[in-house]
Design a protein around this motif. Sequence first.
Motif, mmCIF file in Angstrom:
data_model
loop_
_atom_site.group_PDB
_atom_site.id
_atom_site.type_symbol
_atom_site.label_atom_id
_atom_site.label_comp_id
_atom_site.label_asym_id
_atom_site.label_seq_id
_atom_site.Cartn_x
_atom_site.Cartn_y
_atom_site.Cartn_z
ATOM 1 N N LEU A 166 0.846 -1.187 0.000
ATOM 2 C CA LEU A 166 0.000 0.000 0.000
ATOM 3 C C LEU A 166 0.884 1.241 0.000
ATOM 4 N N ASP A 167 0.347 2.362 -0.486
ATOM 5 C CA ASP A 167 1.146 3.584 -0.483
ATOM 6 C C ASP A 167 1.360 4.052 0.958
ATOM 7 N N ALA A 168 2.407 4.845 1.173
ATOM 8 C CA ALA A 168 2.820 5.247 2.526
ATOM 9 C C ALA A 168 1.722 6.021 3.251
ATOM 10 N N HIS A 169 1.008 6.873 2.526
ATOM 11 C CA HIS A 169 -0.056 7.663 3.159
ATOM 12 C C HIS A 169 -1.152 6.755 3.710
ATOM 13 N N LEU A 170 -1.550 5.765 2.913
ATOM 14 C CA LEU A 170 -2.599 4.841 3.362
ATOM 15 C C LEU A 170 -2.122 4.000 4.537
ATOM 16 N N GLU A 171 -0.859 3.591 4.497
ATOM 17 C CA GLU A 171 -0.304 2.813 5.615
ATOM 18 C C GLU A 171 -0.326 3.642 6.903
ATOM 19 N N ASN A 172 0.029 4.917 6.800
ATOM 20 C CA ASN A 172 0.012 5.787 7.979
ATOM 21 C C ASN A 172 -1.406 5.972 8.517
ATOM 22 N N LEU A 173 -2.363 6.111 7.609
ATOM 23 C CA LEU A 173 -3.752 6.256 8.032
ATOM 24 C C LEU A 173 -4.241 5.005 8.758
ATOM 25 N N ILE A 174 -3.857 3.844 8.245
ATOM 26 C CA ILE A 174 -4.270 2.579 8.882
ATOM 27 C C ILE A 174 -3.643 2.457 10.268
#
Length: 373
Positions: free
Chosen positions: A35-43
Amino acid sequence: MDFNVKKLASDAGVFFNRAVQFTEEKLGQAEKTELDAHLENLIARADCTKNWTEKIFRQTEILLQPNPSARIEEFFYEKLDKKIPLRTTNGELLGQYMLDAARDFGPGTPYGSTLIIVGDYQRRLGGAEREFLQTSAINFLTPLRNFLEGDWRTISKEKRLLENRRLDLDVCKARLKKAKLAEAKAAAEHELRVAQTEFDRQAEVTRLLLEGISSTHVNHLRCLHEFVEAQAVYYAQCHKHMQDLQKELRSANGDTVPNAFTMSPSTSAVSAGPSGLSSGPPAGASPPPRPPVSPSGLERSTLKIEEVQPPATGTRKAKVLYDYDAHDTSELSLMADELITVYTVPGMDPDWLMGERGNKKGKVPVTYLELLS
């Protein structure tokens, strides 16, 4: 029946294949779409929010209702969508017991009349506690519960769906790599494009939901302020009730039930250290000045040392902090570090206590003592 069996077999097959795929990914034997880094951070942020919200919610429940049986009962009432019956608080129950006891002992007796006063204030404290519990449950617990049982379940469902779309995409990628014939490659490429589209669409849906966590934080912040305000109001009410109770007891009892060890501010400063615990004098410290004698001389004329008797209850041990030489026969000389018994006598100046050592007794200055028990 045949359809259900086939569906069950198909679901079992999908579950098994995905379990194998997970295992191969862990072992590095299968490709994994990251997953892209932004989505990983959101999760990660959403998972952190869920975990801490759950812990805060559970501990707040314990704070507001320490009885686990009562919490389980309230849980079932909520699940059955029924109104939780009003439960008598411990303060209200104690107050009622005191009022009932006063009726048996006789409301005209000193003990009975005091029980009536204290019981009434205990019921007021219980009522304040009830209001605090209700306010906290509505303004703080309910929003946290709504997040855990509503928003978070939706987020979890979309996260699982995203994970499934990722696994399907990885399967299509692996199938394309294995395809040899042109026809097989064309079919695999079409499946991959479809899987990629579904994965991207689900990733966008999940991202929008996860970005809503910021709004959740804002809402929980507002609820936290309301919870603190409810606590402040509750403790202020309790403090006021207790102050009123003390005033009423003093006015009702006068000197008949003296507080044996109410010390003046100067006394507290000598016998208590900076942490509030009893401590001895600093090394080399000089003894405090002798408390002044009442100018009226009323105490000396009315208090006869030889006739003073210690009370049945209310005596305490005290450690002498400094040497003290008696100024007259009504006082008791002291030696530093010795232990004596002290108590109050109605009508005595609050800067003095009655002290006993063996068969000797006399007035002693409170500022020369450290009360032990």
